[in-house]
Design a protein around this motif. Sequence first.
Motif, PDB file in Angstrom:
ATOM      1  N   LEU A  91       0.673  -1.395   0.166  1.00  0.00           N
ATOM      2  CA  LEU A  91      -0.232   0.100   0.018  1.00  0.00           C
ATOM      3  C   LEU A  91       0.826   1.318   0.047  1.00  0.00           C
ATOM      4  CD1 LEU A  91      -2.593  -0.762   2.773  1.00  0.00           C
ATOM      5  CD2 LEU A  91      -2.850  -1.071   0.034  1.00  0.00           C
ATOM      6  N   THR A  92       0.185   2.947  -0.330  1.00  0.00           N
ATOM      7  CA  THR A  92       0.556   3.418  -0.316  1.00  0.00           C
ATOM      8  C   THR A  92       0.823   4.183   0.768  1.00  0.00           C
ATOM      9  OG1 THR A  92      -0.547   4.771  -0.681  1.00  0.00           O
ATOM     10  CG2 THR A  92       0.404   4.157  -2.889  1.00  0.00           C
ATOM     11  N   GLU A  95      -2.370   5.216   1.583  1.00  0.00           N
ATOM     12  CA  GLU A  95      -2.689   4.261   2.890  1.00  0.00           C
ATOM     13  C   GLU A  95      -2.792   3.451   3.737  1.00  0.00           C
ATOM     14  OE1 GLU A  95      -4.041   2.958  -1.917  1.00  0.00           O
ATOM     15  OE2 GLU A  95      -2.191   1.998  -1.456  1.00  0.00           O
ATOM     16  N   ASN A  96      -1.329   3.512   3.891  1.00  0.00           N
ATOM     17  CA  ASN A  96      -1.538   2.998   5.388  1.00  0.00           C
ATOM     18  C   ASN A  96      -1.877   3.669   6.012  1.00  0.00           C
ATOM     19  OD1 ASN A  96       0.883   0.715   5.889  1.00  0.00           O
ATOM     20  ND2 ASN A  96       1.246   1.356   3.543  1.00  0.00           N
ATOM     21  N   ARG A  98      -4.466   6.342   6.142  1.00  0.00           N
ATOM     22  CA  ARG A  98      -5.600   6.849   6.162  1.00  0.00           C
ATOM     23  C   ARG A  98      -6.197   5.076   6.963  1.00  0.00           C
ATOM     24  NH1 ARG A  98      -9.704   5.603   2.929  1.00  0.00           N
ATOM     25  NH2 ARG A  98      -9.494   3.806   1.497  1.00  0.00           N
ATOM     26  N   LEU A  99      -5.497   3.818   6.976  1.00  0.00           N
ATOM     27  CA  LEU A  99      -6.302   2.642   7.249  1.00  0.00           C
ATOM     28  C   LEU A  99      -6.137   3.464   8.301  1.00  0.00           C
ATOM     29  CD1 LEU A  99      -4.950  -0.215   5.011  1.00  0.00           C
ATOM     30  CD2 LEU A  99      -7.444   0.637   5.820  1.00  0.00           C
ATOM     31  N   LEU A 111     -11.378  -0.657   1.309  1.00  0.00           N
ATOM     32  CA  LEU A 111      -9.877  -0.355   0.195  1.00  0.00           C
ATOM     33  C   LEU A 111     -10.779   0.653  -0.948  1.00  0.00           C
ATOM     34  CD1 LEU A 111      -7.390  -2.746   1.606  1.00  0.00           C
ATOM     35  CD2 LEU A 111      -7.013  -0.039   1.566  1.00  0.00           C
ATOM     36  N   ALA A 115     -13.105   7.573  -2.672  1.00  0.00           N
ATOM     37  CA  ALA A 115     -12.283   8.469  -2.014  1.00  0.00           C
ATOM     38  C   ALA A 115     -13.038   9.732  -1.696  1.00  0.00           C
ATOM     39  CB  ALA A 115     -11.373   8.592  -2.708  1.00  0.00           C
ATOM     40  N   ALA A 122      -8.482  11.187   4.834  1.00  0.00           N
ATOM     41  CA  ALA A 122      -7.231  11.315   3.504  1.00  0.00           C
ATOM     42  C   ALA A 122      -7.121  12.537   3.835  1.00  0.00           C
ATOM     43  CB  ALA A 122      -7.351  11.334   2.276  1.00  0.00           C
TER      44      ALA A 122
END
Length: 252
Positions: A91-92, A95-96, A98-99, A111, A115, A122
Amino acid sequence: MLETEGLTIRFGGHAAVDGVSCAFHPGTLTAIVGPNGAGKTTYFNLISGQLAATSGRVRLKGRDITTLAAPRRARLGLGRAFQLTNLFPNLTALENVRLAVQANSGRVLDLLGRASRHRDLADRAMAHLAAVALADRAAAVSATLSHGDQRKLEVAILLALEPDVFMFDEPTAGMSVDDVPAVLDVIAAIKARGDKTILLVEHKMDVVRALADRIVVLHHGQLVADGPPAEIIASDVVREAYLGGAAEAGHG
């Protein structure tokens, strides 16, 4: 906020952590130091739940958490950054984080969701990346990041989880000289808030001097000194036997 009472773990006949009792208070940063094999990281693993204690207790906000698994301890407010990075490699960076923001918000992880539904998540994730000087790497897949950037990303994830207790295990290990200030600035900023409890395993004594309110010294798994940095560093026995080894060597 956090307390260990007689915390012990034995591997065969060897006590890697031996009866350590210590309390950690909000608004303070405690550096845990000692030479190689002193039990520093093992003590961290007992507190965060990666290892089960042979005997003794761990309490968080007065609650006995000794038998709880690591994820449950994290949900109760115990945050841990590791010596080795612990990321979703495919993951970007965004994304890391954001999770982590999403998990902390209590929303269902999605996921594949649009968005636009999670724009606020975000935005918050980007703010945490900016705090560790990684905003320009937000779109990079985490596996492609340098070691230093991966360490900074893990700190951003920890920030996103908003724990009551921050545990940093040698956060600058393996970083380039240029990368170190960004992480130290973040830790200093957390401390400046005055409402978080910070534990720091660190062998670089200049970092300890700059950040710590208190130094705890472990040796052969036992707590052998505990006090203000000036007092501990000035102690000939502690400096020569323990801090000297910790300043020159690495992991505990």
